[in-house]
Scaffold this motif. Sequence first.
Motif, PDB file in Angstrom:
ATOM      1  N   GLY A  29       0.814  -1.217   0.000  1.00 50.40           N
ATOM      2  CA  GLY A  29       0.000   0.000   0.000  1.00 50.40           C
ATOM      3  C   GLY A  29       0.845   1.263   0.000  1.00 50.40           C
ATOM      4  O   GLY A  29       1.850   1.348   0.703  1.00 50.40           O
ATOM      5  N   ALA A  30       0.406   2.235  -0.800  1.00 53.07           N
ATOM      6  CA  ALA A  30       1.171   3.475  -0.951  1.00 53.07           C
ATOM      7  C   ALA A  30       1.171   4.323   0.315  1.00 53.07           C
ATOM      8  O   ALA A  30       2.109   5.070   0.563  1.00 53.07           O
ATOM      9  N   THR A  31       0.129   4.167   1.122  1.00 51.65           N
ATOM     10  CA  THR A  31       0.045   4.969   2.346  1.00 51.65           C
ATOM     11  C   THR A  31      -0.330   4.081   3.524  1.00 51.65           C
ATOM     12  O   THR A  31      -0.824   2.959   3.349  1.00 51.65           O
ATOM     13  N   LEU A  32      -0.127   4.612   4.700  1.00 48.60           N
ATOM     14  CA  LEU A  32      -0.519   3.902   5.914  1.00 48.60           C
ATOM     15  C   LEU A  32      -2.026   3.652   5.927  1.00 48.60           C
ATOM     16  O   LEU A  32      -2.490   2.590   6.347  1.00 48.60           O
ATOM     17  N   GLU A  33      -2.799   4.615   5.450  1.00 44.33           N
ATOM     18  CA  GLU A  33      -4.254   4.480   5.434  1.00 44.33           C
ATOM     19  C   GLU A  33      -4.699   3.306   4.557  1.00 44.33           C
ATOM     20  O   GLU A  33      -5.616   2.576   4.907  1.00 44.33           O
ATOM     21  N   VAL A  34      -4.036   3.126   3.408  1.00 42.49           N
ATOM     22  CA  VAL A  34      -4.361   2.005   2.524  1.00 42.49           C
ATOM     23  C   VAL A  34      -4.043   0.688   3.220  1.00 42.49           C
ATOM     24  O   VAL A  34      -4.835  -0.258   3.186  1.00 42.49           O
ATOM     25  N   ARG A  35      -2.903   0.619   3.876  1.00 42.67           N
ATOM     26  CA  ARG A  35      -2.507  -0.605   4.579  1.00 42.67           C
ATOM     27  C   ARG A  35      -3.469  -0.916   5.724  1.00 42.67           C
ATOM     28  O   ARG A  35      -3.861  -2.064   5.929  1.00 42.67           O
ATOM     29  N   LEU A  36      -3.872   0.120   6.478  1.00 43.57           N
ATOM     30  CA  LEU A  36      -4.825  -0.081   7.577  1.00 43.57           C
ATOM     31  C   LEU A  36      -6.185  -0.528   7.047  1.00 43.57           C
ATOM     32  O   LEU A  36      -6.835  -1.401   7.637  1.00 43.57           O
ATOM     33  N   ALA A  37      -6.624   0.061   5.951  1.00 42.73           N
ATOM     34  CA  ALA A  37      -7.909  -0.322   5.357  1.00 42.73           C
ATOM     35  C   ALA A  37      -7.878  -1.778   4.888  1.00 42.73           C
ATOM     36  O   ALA A  37      -8.847  -2.520   5.076  1.00 42.73           O
ATOM     37  N   ALA A  38      -6.759  -2.187   4.286  1.00 48.40           N
ATOM     38  CA  ALA A  38      -6.639  -3.580   3.845  1.00 48.40           C
ATOM     39  C   ALA A  38      -6.667  -4.527   5.039  1.00 48.40           C
ATOM     40  O   ALA A  38      -7.337  -5.567   5.007  1.00 48.40           O
ATOM     41  N   LEU A  39      -5.974  -4.173   6.104  1.00 46.65           N
ATOM     42  CA  LEU A  39      -5.983  -5.005   7.313  1.00 46.65           C
ATOM     43  C   LEU A  39      -7.385  -5.083   7.897  1.00 46.65           C
ATOM     44  O   LEU A  39      -7.844  -6.166   8.281  1.00 46.65           O
ATOM     45  N   GLN A  40      -8.082  -3.965   7.932  1.00 47.59           N
ATOM     46  CA  GLN A  40      -9.475  -3.967   8.402  1.00 47.59           C
ATOM     47  C   GLN A  40     -10.326  -4.881   7.522  1.00 47.59           C
ATOM     48  O   GLN A  40     -11.188  -5.597   8.012  1.00 47.59           O
ATOM     49  N   GLY A  41     -10.066  -4.859   6.223  1.00 45.51           N
ATOM     50  CA  GLY A  41     -10.791  -5.738   5.311  1.00 45.51           C
ATOM     51  C   GLY A  41     -10.596  -7.202   5.633  1.00 45.51           C
ATOM     52  O   GLY A  41     -11.537  -8.002   5.546  1.00 45.51           O
ATOM     53  N   PHE A  42      -9.389  -7.576   6.032  1.00 47.51           N
ATOM     54  CA  PHE A  42      -9.154  -8.968   6.433  1.00 47.51           C
ATOM     55  C   PHE A  42     -10.009  -9.357   7.623  1.00 47.51           C
ATOM     56  O   PHE A  42     -10.572 -10.443   7.669  1.00 47.51           O
ATOM     57  N   PHE A  43     -10.124  -8.477   8.610  1.00 47.06           N
ATOM     58  CA  PHE A  43     -10.927  -8.795   9.796  1.00 47.06           C
ATOM     59  C   PHE A  43     -12.422  -8.753   9.492  1.00 47.06           C
ATOM     60  O   PHE A  43     -13.191  -9.514  10.062  1.00 47.06           O
ATOM     61  N   THR A  44     -12.834  -7.885   8.600  1.00 43.97           N
ATOM     62  CA  THR A  44     -14.253  -7.709   8.313  1.00 43.97           C
ATOM     63  C   THR A  44     -14.770  -8.731   7.310  1.00 43.97           C
ATOM     64  O   THR A  44     -15.865  -9.261   7.472  1.00 43.97           O
TER      65      THR A  44
END
Length: 110
Positions: A29-44
């Motif tokens: 991910g280009a930004t921290l926000e993209v990486r956090l969103a992807a991680l949230q997607g794994f949990f959701t």
Amino acid sequence: QALDAAKVLHGHELCILLGETLMRDFEEGATLEVRLAALQGFFTLLAPEKCRSSVVVKALQDPEAKIRLRALQGVVSSPGVVYKAALESLVKDSEASTEVALALQALSLL
């Protein structure tokens, strides 16, 4: 609505594509926000531990504190034995009291 629609894909080939996309976004991910969103997607979106455990273990060992904290929050909400070694390592190596407290909480739930 989009998250609810994505949940019905489990077991479908599109679920694999979604998982691969989330993995790429988490790792590259280009930004921290993209990486956090992807991680949230794994949990959701990817409920089975076997679908998300490799990413969560990587997140628990990530150099970025916000990534580790989000991973810990997810593990505390759905602890799995697969995370035990990563949690123990985090307790031993972390200097952040919030991380240690969450890791200990997750370990107590195992």
